[in-house]
Structures are given as C-alpha cells and as structure tokens.
Enzyme design. Structure first.
Site, PDB file in Angstrom:
ATOM      1  N   ASP A  55     -10.583  32.225   9.286  1.00  0.00           N
ATOM      2  CA  ASP A  55     -10.433  32.485   7.848  1.00  0.00           C
ATOM      3  C   ASP A  55     -11.356  33.589   7.333  1.00  0.00           C
ATOM      4  OD1 ASP A  55      -8.829  30.303   8.080  1.00  0.00           O
ATOM      5  OD2 ASP A  55      -9.726  29.186   6.404  1.00  0.00           O
ATOM      6  N   ASP A  56     -11.012  34.077   6.172  1.00  0.00           N
ATOM      7  CA  ASP A  56     -11.850  34.952   5.330  1.00  0.00           C
ATOM      8  C   ASP A  56     -11.978  36.391   5.838  1.00  0.00           C
ATOM      9  OD1 ASP A  56     -12.171  32.611   4.013  1.00  0.00           O
ATOM     10  OD2 ASP A  56     -14.323  32.403   4.337  1.00  0.00           O
TER      11      ASP A  56
ATOM     12  N   HIS B  88     -14.313  30.884  11.141  1.00  0.00           N
ATOM     13  CA  HIS B  88     -14.355  32.063  10.272  1.00  0.00           C
ATOM     14  C   HIS B  88     -14.781  33.289  11.080  1.00  0.00           C
ATOM     15  CE1 HIS B  88     -14.703  28.586   7.633  1.00  0.00           C
ATOM     16  NE2 HIS B  88     -14.156  29.332   6.683  1.00  0.00           N
TER      17      HIS B  88
HETATM   18 NI    NI Z   1     -12.125  30.593   3.150  1.00  0.00          NI
END
Ligand code: NI
Length: 491
Positions: free
Chosen positions: A302-303, A443
C-alpha cells in the site's frame, strides 16, 4: 625621382608575379616528381591491390587527389578496393584479407587477427566494414605517417559491429542449447529477426529451449535446468542452484515457469546487453501458470509506489511471482513507470485513494472524487483502471461501499510494518501466519518492509506458496470479486 619610384614598383610587381608563378609550378611538379611519399603510397596501392604497374593517367589522378587534400590515404585505399578493376576479379575473402594486410599494414597476416577478420566476414559483416577496421587502426596510421600522408577514414552504411554481435549471439545459442553448429538457413533467419528487432533475446531463447530438438536432449529435469544455465546465463551452475530449481519443479512449477525465471534474471539482461540485444524477458510473465492444487497467497503493498518499489518488483521477477499494489494519488502520478512495470509483469494495480483520507468521514461525491483522481493516474500509466480498491486505513461503511463501486480488499495478515519498521518482525509475522488464501498487508514506502519482501518472496516460494494477485486468489479460492463487497482473505 618620380620615375625611379615607378621603376621600383614595377620591379617589385614583377618579382611578385614571378614568385607566384614559381609557387604554382612547384606544387604541380611536386605531385609528379617530388612528393615521393604520395607517389610511393599510390604505387603501393597499384602493386599490392591491383597487382600491376601504374598507368600514367591513373597514377597522376590518384596522386593529385592526395596532394590536393581532396582524399585521404584511407579514401585512396577504398578507391582501389572499390574500383571496377579490383571488383571484376571476384577475389575471395581469404585473399581480400591478406591483401589488406600487405597493402595497408605492409606485412603478412598474424593468425589471430586474420581469423578474427574472416570470422566477421562469415558473420555477414561487409567488406567495407573490414576495410574500415584496417584504416582506423594505429598500424595504418603509422604506415601513412611513413609516407607523410593524411590517414583519414571512411564511412560505412552497415553497422558492422552489430551484425557481428548478433551473429555471435545466435551461434552461442546453437552451441549451448542444441550442441551443434548452426545450419545456414536457421542462422540467417534468427539473425535477420534479431537485427530487424522482430524478436527479443528472450523470444529467441524460447524458440531454442522449446524446440523439439532441444526438448529431445533435455527430457530429464536436471539436464533441462543445466541447459538453461548454459543458454540463458552463459555459465555452469553450482549444484545447489540446480537443486533449488528442481525443488521448485517438484512442487509443481512448470518448465515454462522455470524458463520465465531465467529470462527475467539479471544474468540474462547482462548477457543480452553485452551483445547489444534487447532481452525482452519481462514479456514472459503473462504466461505464468497457477496450479489450483498448490497453496497461494496474495502479497499486497500500500501507499506507494516509492523509490523502493523497483526492489520489490525485482524480487518478484526473479522468483517468477506477482503481487498487488494499492497506489495513492501523488505517488501514482510520480512513479507511473513503476506501475507500468508491475502491470507488465502481471501484477495487479489497486486504488488506495488520492489523499489517503478516512472514507467514512467523506460524502459520496468526495469519495468518488478521491477514487477518480487516482484511477486517472493509473489509467495514464497502464491504459486501464484499477480492478480493486483498498480504502485508506481499511475503513468502510455502507456509504463507502456504495460510493467506491469496486471490490474492497482488506487483509487477513497485518504485518504492522508501518509501525514496527522492523524487517525481521515483518518477515516473522508473515512466515508464522502464512496459509493458503491469505492476503498480506505491507507498505512499499518503507525500506525495512522492502528488505523483508526480498526475503519473504523467495522463502514463501521455497515453502511451496504461489504468490498471486488478489483477483487471482479470489478466482481460485472464492467466487471472484463483486463491486461494493468487502474481502478479508480467502481461507
Ligand atoms: Ni494506506
């Protein structure tokens, strides 16, 4: 007094005219009789290349070209080798090369040098390129210096170096994959396709490895892996390397999957680069096979993307695996090329909003806008929209589910990597919990996480897991994905 002055001017002018005539006279005379170097050089061309004494008109013409600076020593040599008189004699390659040595180096060929030129000619390099090799050498420069003439150079239309490299590249495939010398038709066909960039190095490798001739010689898996090392990596493997691949195959990895791992390796990239050929290995992920009987896991990141994402992609590529990337606005816009690379590898691209705001605090139209902006960035990178969504923080309610209009993917293993920022803890969390059907949350904006991924990816493969995308996991372990529905895993 006045008369005397005029006389002086006349005498001065007269001297000037005489001097001018004299200088014109000498330059013309030099070319014939006094510029011995020019004369000797041209004579050498007649004797060594045309094997005859010069005719007066021809000799005068060649000398003039050199003296006037119109042509260089290299261009004069080209003129002789390209003359209709020389060409009409249909000289064979061996004689041509020997003549080059005598005419331009003033010596008989040495064995190694001679062999190299003949090899280049056999590879399809044209004679002009061979001549260029000679006139661009320091040995020819010394010869020209001896005659006091300008060496110069010649231009070629064929890229001789590329032609030679492609020839060598194809020949090594015949030797390493088929254990034989190339046949003329096959060699020419592969070379033409590579030079015209109709195929990549990986596509040619595929053609060799999966040819009936090669498959007949590699019926045993052990032999197959060793041949891949020879063909794709250009080296002999360590036994431990062979065993690792055999382990993969014992767990169901197909020969095609093993091949994909090889053509995507750094070693194959380097091998192709050394021959100035496009590897094209990255095209070999779309034909990844999934065995429904074997456990599978979806790693999600993610991100990002971030500057660390290429390391995750490399680790996936080297192990023939994929993951899902839930990207956010600015990063998706900045690192579009990473999204493209991931997608081309067969990874899935998901939407993780534009501003990473809690969707449960936004209106329907605000949520739609958050989704649309990032979707546009994704579309700009890969030409399609996100197939799945992970809401920021994983939060959702009925409004969110309706507004998002996409499957909402949460997770079954939370590594808490963003919190611990500890590589070992991230590795341990995954390995201690990993089971068939899991979705793992990580992440790719944190360096310790990426270091963990580099360990986890090969380790999960070694433990028999297939790393698949979220959509693939849903297909094999569920009933596919539905818009607005929330998924926490498939086990
Ligand atoms: Ni996030």
């Amino acid at each position: 007094m006045k008369n005397y002055k005029r006389q002086l001017v006349c005498i001065f002018l007269g001297i000037c005219m005489l001097a001018g005539m004299f200088s014109m006279q000498t330059s013309a005379a030099l070319s014939h009789y006094e510029n011995q170097g020019v004369y000797d050089y041209v004579l050498r061309m007649y004797e060594e290349i045309l094997e005859r004494t010069p005719d007066a008109v021809g000799l005068d013409d060649w000398c003039q070209r050199l003296v006037s600076g119109q042509e260089s020593g290299a261009q004069i040599a080209y003129g002789f080798f390209n003359s209709s008189e020389y060409l009409s004699r249909n000289i064979d390659d061996a004689t041509y090369v020997s003549t080059l040595y005598m005419a331009l180096f003033n010596r008989t060929p040495d064995e190694i040098g001679y062999g190299d030129w003949i090899q280049r000619l056999n590879a399809g390099v044209d004679r002009l390129n061979i001549l260029k090799g000679f006139v661009d050498s320091s040995e020819f420069e010394a010869l020209c210096r001896g005659y006091g003439i300008n060496k110069g150079t010649i231009e070629t239309s064929q890229d001789g170096a590329a032609v030679y490299m492609v020839d060598q590249f194809v020949r090594r495939f015949y030797e390493s994959a088929l254990n034989r010398q190339p046949d003329a038709v096959g060699l020419d066909t592969w070379k033409r396709q590579l030079i015209n960039q109709e195929i990549s190095g990986a596509e040619m490798a595929y053609g060799f490895i999966f040819s009936q001739e090669c498959m007949d010689q590699t019926e045993v898996d052990d032999t197959y892996v060793r041949v891949l090392y020879r063909v794709i990596c250009g080296r002999e493997p360590a036994n431990s390397e062979v065993e690792a691949w055999l382990g993969n195959m014992a767990q169901g990895s197909s020969r095609l999957n093993v091949f994909c791992g090889f053509v995507n390796s750094q070693e194959f990239l380097s091998l192709c680069a050394s021959y100035d050929i496009t590897s094209g290995g990255d095209k070999y992920y779309r034909i990844r096979e999934i065995d429904p009987q074997k456990p599978m896991i979806a790693l999600t990141f993610d991100d990002g993307p971030s500057i660390y994402t290429p390391r995750v992609l490399d680790a996936l590529q080297q192990n023939g695996q994929v993951a899902t990337f839930f990207v956010v606005g600015t990063n998706a816009s900045r690192y579009g090329s990473y999204i493209k690379h991931a997608y081309d590898m067969g990874c899935e691209i998901g939407n993780h909003s534009n501003s990473h705001l809690d969707f449960t605090r936004l209106s329907t139209s605000q949520i739609a806008r958050e989704m649309d902006i990032t979707n546009q960035y994704i579309y700009n990178a890969i030409g399609v929209y996100a197939t799945v969504t992970r809401t920021p923080g994983g939060s959702y309610n009925t409004t969110v589910r309706n507004a998002v209009n996409s499957p909402i993917i949460l997770w079954s293993i939370d590594t808490l990597d963003w919190k611990t920022r500890n590589t070992q803890k991230t590795i341990d969390t995954v390995l201690n919990h990993a089971k068939d059907g899991d979705i793992v949350l990580m992440h790719d904006i944190h360096k310790p996480t990426v270091a963990a991924a580099e360990v986890l990816i090969p380790e999960l493969v070694a433990r028999g897991f297939q790393l698949v995308t979220v959509s693939e996991l849903a297909q094999y372990r569920g009933d596919g994905l539905t818009n607005g529905k929330v998924y926490l895993g498939f086990n």
